[in-house]
Design a protein around this motif. Sequence first.
Motif, PDB file in Angstrom:
ATOM      1  N   VAL A  81      -8.847  -1.659   7.971  1.00  0.00           N
ATOM      2  CA  VAL A  81      -8.614  -1.117   9.326  1.00  0.00           C
ATOM      3  C   VAL A  81      -9.936  -0.473   9.631  1.00  0.00           C
ATOM      4  O   VAL A  81     -10.615   0.452   8.908  1.00  0.00           O
ATOM      5  CB  VAL A  81      -7.643  -0.245   9.572  1.00  0.00           C
ATOM      6  CG1 VAL A  81      -6.214  -0.845   9.448  1.00  0.00           C
ATOM      7  CG2 VAL A  81      -7.432   0.976   8.778  1.00  0.00           C
ATOM      8  N   ASP A  82     -10.523  -0.531  11.070  1.00  0.00           N
ATOM      9  CA  ASP A  82     -11.572   0.083  11.297  1.00  0.00           C
ATOM     10  C   ASP A  82     -11.017   1.466  12.360  1.00  0.00           C
ATOM     11  O   ASP A  82      -9.737   1.608  12.571  1.00  0.00           O
ATOM     12  CB  ASP A  82     -12.332  -0.975  12.244  1.00  0.00           C
ATOM     13  CG  ASP A  82     -12.113  -1.229  13.391  1.00  0.00           C
ATOM     14  OD1 ASP A  82     -11.103  -0.455  14.183  1.00  0.00           O
ATOM     15  OD2 ASP A  82     -12.696  -2.328  13.914  1.00  0.00           O
ATOM     16  N   HIS A  83     -11.922   2.132  12.781  1.00  0.00           N
ATOM     17  CA  HIS A  83     -11.945   3.499  13.414  1.00  0.00           C
ATOM     18  C   HIS A  83     -11.520   3.128  15.081  1.00  0.00           C
ATOM     19  O   HIS A  83     -11.163   3.923  15.617  1.00  0.00           O
ATOM     20  CB  HIS A  83     -12.705   4.489  13.297  1.00  0.00           C
ATOM     21  CG  HIS A  83     -14.148   3.901  13.926  1.00  0.00           C
ATOM     22  ND1 HIS A  83     -14.999   2.854  13.509  1.00  0.00           N
ATOM     23  CD2 HIS A  83     -14.817   4.426  15.032  1.00  0.00           C
ATOM     24  CE1 HIS A  83     -16.185   2.702  14.143  1.00  0.00           C
ATOM     25  NE2 HIS A  83     -15.954   3.636  15.325  1.00  0.00           N
ATOM     26  N   ALA A  84     -11.760   1.844  15.319  1.00  0.00           N
ATOM     27  CA  ALA A  84     -11.847   1.813  16.839  1.00  0.00           C
ATOM     28  C   ALA A  84     -10.542   1.625  17.506  1.00  0.00           C
ATOM     29  O   ALA A  84     -10.588   1.554  18.643  1.00  0.00           O
ATOM     30  CB  ALA A  84     -12.682   0.401  17.240  1.00  0.00           C
ATOM     31  N   GLU A 110      -0.249   0.731  -4.220  1.00  0.00           N
ATOM     32  CA  GLU A 110      -0.612  -0.592  -4.890  1.00  0.00           C
ATOM     33  C   GLU A 110      -1.023  -1.375  -3.415  1.00  0.00           C
ATOM     34  O   GLU A 110      -1.912  -2.264  -3.322  1.00  0.00           O
ATOM     35  CB  GLU A 110       0.031  -1.391  -5.670  1.00  0.00           C
ATOM     36  CG  GLU A 110       0.112  -0.823  -6.882  1.00  0.00           C
ATOM     37  CD  GLU A 110       1.107  -1.946  -7.829  1.00  0.00           C
ATOM     38  OE1 GLU A 110       1.142  -2.939  -7.511  1.00  0.00           O
ATOM     39  OE2 GLU A 110       1.455  -1.252  -9.012  1.00  0.00           O
ATOM     40  N   THR A 111      -0.444  -1.080  -2.349  1.00  0.00           N
ATOM     41  CA  THR A 111      -0.423  -1.877  -1.220  1.00  0.00           C
ATOM     42  C   THR A 111      -0.589  -0.809  -0.003  1.00  0.00           C
ATOM     43  O   THR A 111       0.107   0.140  -0.121  1.00  0.00           O
ATOM     44  CB  THR A 111       0.789  -2.782  -0.888  1.00  0.00           C
ATOM     45  OG1 THR A 111       1.151  -3.639  -1.952  1.00  0.00           O
ATOM     46  CG2 THR A 111       0.791  -3.491   0.321  1.00  0.00           C
ATOM     47  N   GLY A 112      -1.346  -1.179   1.007  1.00  0.00           N
ATOM     48  CA  GLY A 112      -1.464  -0.240   2.233  1.00  0.00           C
ATOM     49  C   GLY A 112      -2.473  -0.563   3.093  1.00  0.00           C
ATOM     50  O   GLY A 112      -3.073  -1.590   3.118  1.00  0.00           O
ATOM     51  N   LEU A 113      -2.934   0.212   3.935  1.00  0.00           N
ATOM     52  CA  LEU A 113      -4.031   0.188   4.974  1.00  0.00           C
ATOM     53  C   LEU A 113      -5.017   0.971   4.220  1.00  0.00           C
ATOM     54  O   LEU A 113      -5.059   2.047   3.846  1.00  0.00           O
ATOM     55  CB  LEU A 113      -3.885   0.942   6.265  1.00  0.00           C
ATOM     56  CG  LEU A 113      -2.495   0.144   6.854  1.00  0.00           C
ATOM     57  CD1 LEU A 113      -2.261   0.845   8.181  1.00  0.00           C
ATOM     58  CD2 LEU A 113      -2.790  -1.236   7.224  1.00  0.00           C
ATOM     59  N   LEU A 114      -6.365   0.409   4.525  1.00  0.00           N
ATOM     60  CA  LEU A 114      -7.575   1.037   3.799  1.00  0.00           C
ATOM     61  C   LEU A 114      -8.684   1.020   5.029  1.00  0.00           C
ATOM     62  O   LEU A 114      -9.071   0.072   5.447  1.00  0.00           O
ATOM     63  CB  LEU A 114      -8.046   0.213   2.638  1.00  0.00           C
ATOM     64  CG  LEU A 114      -9.356   0.789   1.857  1.00  0.00           C
ATOM     65  CD1 LEU A 114      -8.976   2.060   0.961  1.00  0.00           C
ATOM     66  CD2 LEU A 114      -9.772  -0.369   1.004  1.00  0.00           C
ATOM     67  N   PRO A 115      -9.229   2.196   5.145  1.00  0.00           N
ATOM     68  CA  PRO A 115     -10.309   2.263   6.227  1.00  0.00           C
ATOM     69  C   PRO A 115     -11.573   1.442   5.567  1.00  0.00           C
ATOM     70  O   PRO A 115     -12.043   1.566   4.556  1.00  0.00           O
ATOM     71  CB  PRO A 115     -10.687   4.063   6.153  1.00  0.00           C
ATOM     72  CG  PRO A 115      -9.487   4.592   5.446  1.00  0.00           C
ATOM     73  CD  PRO A 115      -8.912   3.564   4.528  1.00  0.00           C
ATOM     74  N   ILE A 116     -11.984   0.573   6.389  1.00  0.00           N
ATOM     75  CA  ILE A 116     -13.338  -0.083   6.127  1.00  0.00           C
ATOM     76  C   ILE A 116     -14.301   0.581   5.203  1.00  0.00           C
ATOM     77  O   ILE A 116     -15.034   0.061   4.368  1.00  0.00           O
ATOM     78  CB  ILE A 116     -13.720  -1.185   7.181  1.00  0.00           C
ATOM     79  CG1 ILE A 116     -14.751  -1.766   6.632  1.00  0.00           C
ATOM     80  CG2 ILE A 116     -14.246  -0.312   8.435  1.00  0.00           C
ATOM     81  CD1 ILE A 116     -14.667  -3.429   7.119  1.00  0.00           C
TER      82      ILE A 116
END
Length: 161
Positions: free
Chosen positions: A60-63, A92-98
């Motif tokens: 995911v990005d910040h925008a 193991e699974t999730g959202l990660l900041p780019i």
Amino acid sequence: MNPTLRAALVAEVTRALATANAVDRIDHLGTRGRVREVLVAELFRPLFPPSFEIMTGVLVDHAGDSAQNQSGQEDILVYSREVLPGGMRLEETGLLPIEACVAVIEVKSTLTAAGVRQSIEHARRVKALRTVYEKGAKNWPIPWPQGAGVYPIYNVFALKT
């Protein structure tokens, strides 16, 4: 490469490929694919510095929260723990900041021309995400060669061609 290290790496790759072929007997395609992703992740894990971790999920990005601010489901995400916001925990699974991601590895059971086109589209979607860092930024927090860019390196790992 040192011959002993090379032989050890070839043995690990051979073992992982044999195990990946053995899971062909699993009927459920999602489970079969996930088992192969885990095998590939475990193959790569010792090759990264201790400050890097491996997960699966969505970048995911910040925008914003729209679809254009997210990647698709990525098989393997290699990220730096040093860049994650304070207190953020990942399983193991999730959202990660780019900004925390250094590499994306897409696992393909068999690489085809259509699969290559699909991988290029996935890579474009990742590249379209916005990051708070600019290319060559002096404040880039990941210990990565200067000028290497601020987007994750997109890779495809195919078990068969």
